[in-house]
Design a protein around this motif. Structure first.
Motif, PDB file in Angstrom:
ATOM      1  N   PRO A 130       0.842  -1.211   0.000  1.00 51.51           N
ATOM      2  CA  PRO A 130       0.000   0.000   0.000  1.00 51.51           C
ATOM      3  C   PRO A 130       0.872   1.255   0.000  1.00 51.51           C
ATOM      4  N   ILE A 131       0.371   2.327  -0.592  1.00 49.60           N
ATOM      5  CA  ILE A 131       1.147   3.573  -0.602  1.00 49.60           C
ATOM      6  C   ILE A 131       0.879   4.338   0.692  1.00 49.60           C
ATOM      7  N   ALA A 132       1.781   5.262   1.000  1.00 53.12           N
ATOM      8  CA  ALA A 132       1.702   5.956   2.292  1.00 53.12           C
ATOM      9  C   ALA A 132       0.431   6.787   2.382  1.00 53.12           C
ATOM     10  N   LYS A 133       0.091   7.492   1.303  1.00 53.58           N
ATOM     11  CA  LYS A 133      -1.036   8.407   1.366  1.00 53.58           C
ATOM     12  C   LYS A 133      -1.668   8.505  -0.022  1.00 53.58           C
TER      13      LYS A 133
END
Ligand SMILES: [Zn+2]
Lengths: 267, 93
Positions: free
Chosen positions: B72-75
């Protein structure tokens, strides 16, 4: 032709759409909670939306003789603000006893972020604790593959979740197999510019069989076609499908899945 | 259905869509300024499609535009998707 529209955002549609759907053979419509096209300004905005879905919209549909059911949650597009999303999730149980609520949905991922994932896990837990069925939204376009994989990981990691009570929606050719192989139901969404088209949905059915699959228009406030399920029925006939085979996919399959909730009753 | 029947049903539709893509590429050529990773992704997918002999071309074409990463990406950078994975051109460079 009889069909069920298992995924439509009717709060964004007109009474003409209701009338056209009924005339085309629609027997029931199910409306998952989703994004309004803009972020709601407060948790109370969601309370109003849930009231609209559980109270007002069924009455509006009833004027056309169409049974209306719904799914409740916070959608992934508004899940990036975790504190806000948690407050909305806390609101959902208040509405779970409403007579037309089928479960938790459409939950899922949008940009595959950590915050979205946290809220997805929280809502899977909510569904498990309240013994609710789940409707999952998978991301758009380039994000779908990764989002589908991450979602399957979350669902498989929770031993309370029974795959046959979960539908993973908006599958396409590159994600349908992984969903079906894990025992989940899969939904194909017929959009003019993204997701699936009627001809491709039929290709998928001819490739993977007609079990644990449904099709929906997911019509909303964007470019979408409320009669696309019925249109696909016409296209199936053009492709040589029997009337019974069309009814199996357009009516029997969604009926079978949704009837796992005893609230889903057709007159 | 026989292959002949499918050709009778859908050939003109497929032909028309292919010409639409050709005209789109011409339109992009005629326009000014820089293109971006989406054009490169489309051309890569077209090349793969032309060379493919397997019967999962639709899935392979979708995969050509997909983010293949697993974490998953941070934001979330926003809400929208654009149709091609920006990281593909980063990876190629
Ligand atoms: Zn939706």
């Amino acid at each position: 032709m009889r069909y069920i529209e298992p995924h439509a955002h009717m709060v964004s549609r007109t009474t003409d759409d209701y009338q056209a759907m009924v005339m085309a053979g629609c027997q029931a419509v199910c409306e998952p909670a989703f994004w309004a096209g803009f972020d709601r300004g407060s948790v109370e905005g969601f309370r109003d939306y849930f009231r609209q879905l559980t109270d007002y919209e069924p009455k509006r549909a009833a004027k056309f003789g169409l049974p209306h059911f719904c799914w409740l949650c916070i959608n992934p597009k508004e899940a990036e603000d975790v504190a806000f999303a948690k407050d909305v999730v806390a609101l959902v149980p208040e509405f779970l006893e409403c007579p037309t609520v089928l479960g938790i949905g459409e939950i899922g991922l949008n940009k595959n972020s950590r915050n979205e994932l946290e809220i997805l896990e929280m809502q899977v837990d909510l569904a498990a604790r309240h013994d609710q069925m789940i409707l999952v939204h998978t991301p758009h376009l380039e994000d779908k593959l990764k989002g589908t994989r991450l979602t399957l990981d979350v669902l498989k990691a929770d031993s309370r979740i029974r795959p046959d009570r979960v539908i993973i929606d908006h599958v396409e050719e590159h994600t349908v197999k992984m969903v079906l192989d894990e025992g989940f139901w899969a939904g194909m969404t017929l959009y003019p510019e993204s997701k699936c088209t009627p001809v491709r949905a039929i290709d998928i059915l001819e490739t993977y069989g007609n079990e644990r699959l449904w099709i929906n228009s997911a019509c909303d406030w964007g470019v979408s076609i409320p009669l696309n399920v019925a249109r696909t029925g016409v296209e199936m006939r053009r492709r040589g499908w029997s009337a019974a085979a069309v009814e199996k996919v357009l009516f029997d399959n969604p009926h079978q899945f949704l009837s796992q909730n005893p609230r889903f009753k057709l007159p | 259905m026989t292959r002949q029947q499918i050709l009778d049903l859908d050939y003109l539709d497929a032909r028309s869509k292919l010409i639409d893509i050709a005209a789109f590429l011409d339109r992009v050529d005629r326009a000014k300024g820089e293109a971006d990773f989406r054009l490169a992704a489309l051309k890569t997918a077209l090349r793969q499609l032309a060379e493919s002999t397997s019967s999962d071309r639709a899935a392979q074409t979708l995969l050509a535009f997909s983010d293949p990463t697993k974490e998953p990406i941070a934001k979330a950078p926003g809400k929208g998707a654009v149709g091609a994975w920006a990281g593909a051109s980063d990876a190629a460079n």
